[in-house]
Design an enzyme around this catalytic site. Sequence first.
Site, PDB file in Angstrom:
ATOM      1  CB  CYS A 297      46.986  27.387  40.286  1.00  0.00           C
ATOM      2  SG  CYS A 297      47.787  28.136  41.709  1.00  0.00           S
ATOM      3  CB  CYS A 445      38.130  14.798  38.030  1.00  0.00           C
ATOM      4  SG  CYS A 445      39.732  14.480  37.287  1.00  0.00           S
TER       5      CYS A 445
END
Length: 487
Positions: A297, A445
């Site tokens: 998540c 990222c």
Amino acid sequence: MAVTVLIPTPLRPYVGGRDAVQVEAASIGELLHRLSGEHIALRKHLFADDGRLRSFVNVYVNDRDIRQLSAQETPVRSGDTVSIIPSIAGGTGGTAATEVRAGMQHAAPLPSLSHEEILRYSRHLILPDVGLEGQKRLKAARVLLVGAGGLGSPAALYLAAAGVGTIGLVDFDVVDKTNLQRQIIHGTATVGRPKLESATERIHDLNPNVRVEAFETRLTSENALDIIRDFDIVADGTDNFPTRYLVNDACVLLGKPNVYGSIFRFEGQASVFYAKAGPCYRCLYAEPPPPGLVPSCAEGGVLGVLPGIIGSIQAMETIKLILGAGEPLIGRLVLFDALKLQFRELKLEKDPDCPVCGSHPSVTELIDYEAFCGIGAEPSYDGAEITAQELKTEWERNPDLLVVDVREPHEYEIAHIDGAVLIPLGELPDRLGEVDGHREVVTHCHHGARSLKALEILKAAGFSKVRSLRGGIDAWAVNVDPSLPRY
Ligand code: ZN
């Protein structure tokens, strides 16, 4: 007309973002091969290197689990709907309910209720399925919540409000500001404090009659049996695969029901695993996905309300088990799609060869779950990573250095490193031509996990001068450019 294949959220990036695709096929085997032939990036998610279907991917035909059949040969017809359901980490019939309750009956007589409790629980007491006896059962019950996060928050609040007498909480984390978007048991005032302290205070404010037993520790193979043994029911709200398998195995070994919930982005799953009366988590998912294949998540995001819905279902199922009321979710997997506001239900079969709850179990004591989930066995990235500070220095010295941002466009909009080229990870295999192999390349990222995958893709494609930014843009924001917002 063809067969409709429903694609779960984690796999949608590999089929162009669609939630369903049409495939012409006569059997499941043909269907899966055609599907992964058309969508090459999907193949490694469905099939292991040796060509067999990965066992953390379950296939259902018209909502029926086909694993007990010869799965690949299962025929499909035009108009059928095939669901692919991978395991996600992130939180019985009427007779079985009675059986669970019977297993919980304590030798001691049920506790009595004070006048304050009678007033507090009046809306329960006038319900025929609860009544005075049911409320006393709730008071006598001992429920363990593993994780005081997204799923544990609503579950703990509703169980406390309902009058569950003893709530155990296992968590070792500290309240972080990014938790507050969904972990409603905590508040702005408790940011920086241990989650157990924060949760205990909130529970006692809601209902001072509840006894909280706090275990400020990580649940491990060494302590799980001792912690779980004294509870009647376990509600699993963890966010990682090793703990899921640990909770499952400990519950099977101790004969406890495990109320399961998990969430990812806009989708949730819930079930009750109770090996005495139905399947366990391992019957559903014999083995975990390889590390990193299903994003967490923290990496993939989650809608704030979703854990509220799934955690509430866990609380509801827990209360039903205590009361022996209704039909518990044993042998059924509920899938919730928030975007469509749709619930689907799949029937789960007990696997007679299940390694932990089958007739000849091979797992008879707790094992090393990190190793089982392949954690620690990841490839080493020595020398393949670069720190934010090193990148800044090298980039100044060598402006030709190419920084490739492999996040999604909506993340780029939140914050980006000036001069970086955006190529989302899912598109990288098709856009290799945009990366100049003669230049030094640094992938980045959000936190440094996806950029390592990008590094692997580039190395496999023959790029030799590739490194990955350790800690991602978050480390860049902390160490190089504090003007960037962190997220
Ligand atoms: Zn099992």
